[in-house]
Write an enzyme that holds these catalytic residues in place. Structure first.
Site, PDB file in Angstrom:
ATOM      1  N   SER A 198       4.142   2.155   8.294  1.00  0.00           N
ATOM      2  CA  SER A 198       3.401   0.893   7.322  1.00  0.00           C
ATOM      3  C   SER A 198       4.685   0.219   6.787  1.00  0.00           C
ATOM      4  O   SER A 198       6.136   1.680   6.529  1.00  0.00           O
ATOM      5  CB  SER A 198       2.457   1.792   6.110  1.00  0.00           C
ATOM      6  OG  SER A 198       1.321   1.848   6.611  1.00  0.00           O
ATOM      7  N   GLY A 199       4.953  -0.961   6.512  1.00  0.00           N
ATOM      8  CA  GLY A 199       5.744  -1.410   5.820  1.00  0.00           C
ATOM      9  C   GLY A 199       6.940  -1.728   6.413  1.00  0.00           C
ATOM     10  O   GLY A 199       7.444  -3.021   6.131  1.00  0.00           O
ATOM     11  N   HIS A 212       0.963  -1.242  -0.082  1.00  0.00           N
ATOM     12  CA  HIS A 212       0.485  -0.130   0.148  1.00  0.00           C
ATOM     13  C   HIS A 212       0.792   1.378  -0.416  1.00  0.00           C
ATOM     14  O   HIS A 212       0.240   2.066  -0.408  1.00  0.00           O
ATOM     15  CB  HIS A 212      -1.125   0.228   0.806  1.00  0.00           C
ATOM     16  CG  HIS A 212      -0.226   0.310   2.515  1.00  0.00           C
ATOM     17  ND1 HIS A 212      -0.161  -0.287   3.395  1.00  0.00           N
ATOM     18  CD2 HIS A 212      -0.064   1.410   2.807  1.00  0.00           C
ATOM     19  CE1 HIS A 212       0.403  -0.594   4.197  1.00  0.00           C
ATOM     20  NE2 HIS A 212       0.726   1.338   4.159  1.00  0.00           N
ATOM     21  N   GLY A 258       2.835   6.425   8.688  1.00  0.00           N
ATOM     22  CA  GLY A 258       4.588   6.792   9.002  1.00  0.00           C
ATOM     23  C   GLY A 258       5.324   5.428   9.395  1.00  0.00           C
ATOM     24  O   GLY A 258       6.112   4.638   8.504  1.00  0.00           O
ATOM     25  N   ASP A 267      -0.907  -7.467   1.268  1.00  0.00           N
ATOM     26  CA  ASP A 267      -0.287  -6.460   1.366  1.00  0.00           C
ATOM     27  C   ASP A 267       1.734  -6.239   1.747  1.00  0.00           C
ATOM     28  O   ASP A 267       1.992  -6.315   2.939  1.00  0.00           O
ATOM     29  CB  ASP A 267      -1.152  -5.235   2.381  1.00  0.00           C
ATOM     30  CG  ASP A 267      -0.387  -4.288   2.572  1.00  0.00           C
ATOM     31  OD1 ASP A 267       0.209  -3.859   1.680  1.00  0.00           O
ATOM     32  OD2 ASP A 267      -0.210  -3.466   3.797  1.00  0.00           O
TER      33      ASP A 267
END
Ligand SMILES: *[C@@H]1O[C@H](CO)[C@@H](O)[C@H](O)[C@H]1NC(C)=O
Ligand SMILES: *[C@@H]1O[C@H](CO)[C@@H](O)[C@H](O)[C@H]1NC(C)=O
Ligand SMILES: *[C@@H]1O[C@H](CO)[C@@H](O)[C@H](O)[C@H]1NC(C)=O
Length: 419
Positions: free
Chosen positions: A369-370, A228, A367, A273
């Site tokens: 994320s990932g 995403h 922020g 994701d």
């Protein structure tokens, strides 16, 4: 007659100024003595490292032994480590010995296994470790007595290695944090601000040089992140990866060459994701920049176990990202609990993993994320178990963070990156 307590007395010996002076002098002298003692007893100590290669004659080498994620590698390494530890703890070096760590298992041409082991001792500064080396070597000669069912070759030579060599041994291997390398045995992960090197696999993925998402280094060219993050920005030329705890003054910055998103990533449900990001060039691993370990697909993640999430995400819902890396301790939550009507009510699908604390308060946020969710194994190596994916706001009770479950995508990662 009123006389303030601090008024000078007639008695020479009770003169409060003199009493005060003597007290101060005594305190100062004691402080200096205590300071010197601490200096000589504690700060005069450092970690000394020795390397040795042990031949294990009755174990047949196979590919399973090449990855620290396999049960075979873990159990053989643990056997060797505990055999060395037992021998040294029963010796007159028991107070100096700290730990033994198998950094690599490799084939011996004629079928057996060679274990490269780094041993950590407490020693005093100024001592070059020469006499210690002889003692360690003599003790290890007798290791056969503790070898259990391992047939090991006792004719081992040991070498004293520098801090720099030690760092090299550990950083070529995945998942090592600095506590394996420094004198401190237990790294306390306290507070919320990370120190340089604490999470050496953490990457900041920056869009036009502004932090956008977290990522995790899994080899010297590949980073895992969330799909995403790249939905609206899939052009690799817009992206750079930075390393080090500060996003504003990173220790290294490298351009991105390729971004591979999972073909079945679904925006609405957050399924699949996951993304693999390739760096433009291979980086050199250092103490502060190296890769995390990846678990095997069959690895079981136990609800209730402790995990850590790290990132530069906002510290309040709707807030802005931060420039210094933060860390949070969370607990793995079973999918059943997380999927219940009071929690996410059926939105937690297979390939997802929940982690948080029941009362809320510690969570990934925008922020992050990932970025990585990691756990430590029995040999103190760190494994990536989750990728920060989604959640309802941040840190609310019964609304934990939801992560892409790395074990479910182990084959996809291998196909895309070869790691
Ligand atoms: C491999 O093991 C044999 C014993 O089976 C030993 O003689 C030989 O030295 C070992 N090779 C290496 C490179 O250590
Ligand atoms: C190891 O075992 C041998 C034979 O059982 C014994 O003679 C020797 O003293 C033992 N060494 C140690 C360090 O216990
Ligand atoms: C969560 O609940 C939904 C709806 O009942 C179901 O389809 C899904 O498989 C569940 N997730 C897991 C991980 O069991």
């Amino acid at each position: 007659l009123f006389r303030p307590a601090w008024a000078p007395s007639n008695s020479r010996f009770l003169n409060p100024y003199i009493v005060c002076f003597i007290t101060v002098a005594v305190v100062v002298i004691l402080a200096v003595i205590v300071g010197l003692l601490i200096h000589f007893l504690a700060f005069n100590q450092k970690a000394c490292f020795y390397h040795s290669s042990f031949q294990i004659l009755n174990v047949e080498y196979n590919d399973q032994l090449s990855s620290p994620a396999t049960q075979e590698c873990r159990s053989l390494s643990e056997k060797i480590e505990s055999m060395i530890a037992k021998t040294l703890r029963e010796s007159n070096l028991r107070n100096q010995f700290m730990r033994a760590h198998v950094v690599k298992l490799r084939p011996n041409g004629s079928g057996g296994v060679i274990a490269d082991v780094v041993m950590k001792f407490r020693c005093t500064r100024g001592n070059n470790g020469g006499s210690m080396k002889g003692r360690v070597q003599a003790i290890l000669q007798q290791m056969q007595n503790n070898s259990g069912n391992l047939e090991i070759n006792p004719s081992t030579g040991i070498t004293s290695i520098t801090d720099h060599d030690t760092e090299n041994f550990f950083t070529q291997e995945c998942g090592a944090r600095p506590d394996l390398i420094t004198l401190s045995e237990e790294r306390i992960i306290g507070g919320t601000l990370a120190e340089e090197g604490d999470w050496p696999w953490q990457v900041s993925l920056q869009l036009n040089n502004v932090h956008h998402c977290g990522g995790t280094l899994i080899s010297n060219t590949w980073i895992l992140s969330a799909a995403h993050c790249f939905r609206s920005y899939s052009n690799p030329q817009q992206w750079t990866a930075t390393f080090g705890i500060s996003t504003t003054s990173p220790i290294l910055k490298v351009r991105v060459r390729t971004i591979l998103l999972h073909n079945n990533y679904k925006t609405a449900t957050h399924e699949n994701d996951i993304a693999a990001v390739q760096l433009e060039r291979a980086i050199t691993f250092t103490r502060n920049i190296h890769s995390v370990c990846l678990p095997e697909a069959t690895h079981n993640i136990i609800p209730g176990s402790t995990a850590y999430v790290t990132g530069w995400g906002s510290i309040t819902y709707g807030g802005s990202t931060v420039t210094d890396l933060r860390q949070g301790q969370v607990t793995i939550i079973s999918s059943n609990v997380c999927n219940a009507s009071t929690n996410y009510n059926g939105a937690v699908l297979s390939g997802m993993l929940c982690a948080g604390i029941p009362a809320g308060g510690v969570d990934a946020c925008q922020g992050d994320s990932g970025g990585p969710l990691v756990q430590e194994d029995s040999r103190r190596l760190w494994f990536l178990v989750g990728i920060v994916s989604w959640g309802y706001q941040c840190g609310l009770p019964d609304k934990p963070g939801v992560y892409t479950q790395v074990t479910a995508y182990r084959d996809w990662i291998k196909e895309q990156t070869g790691v």
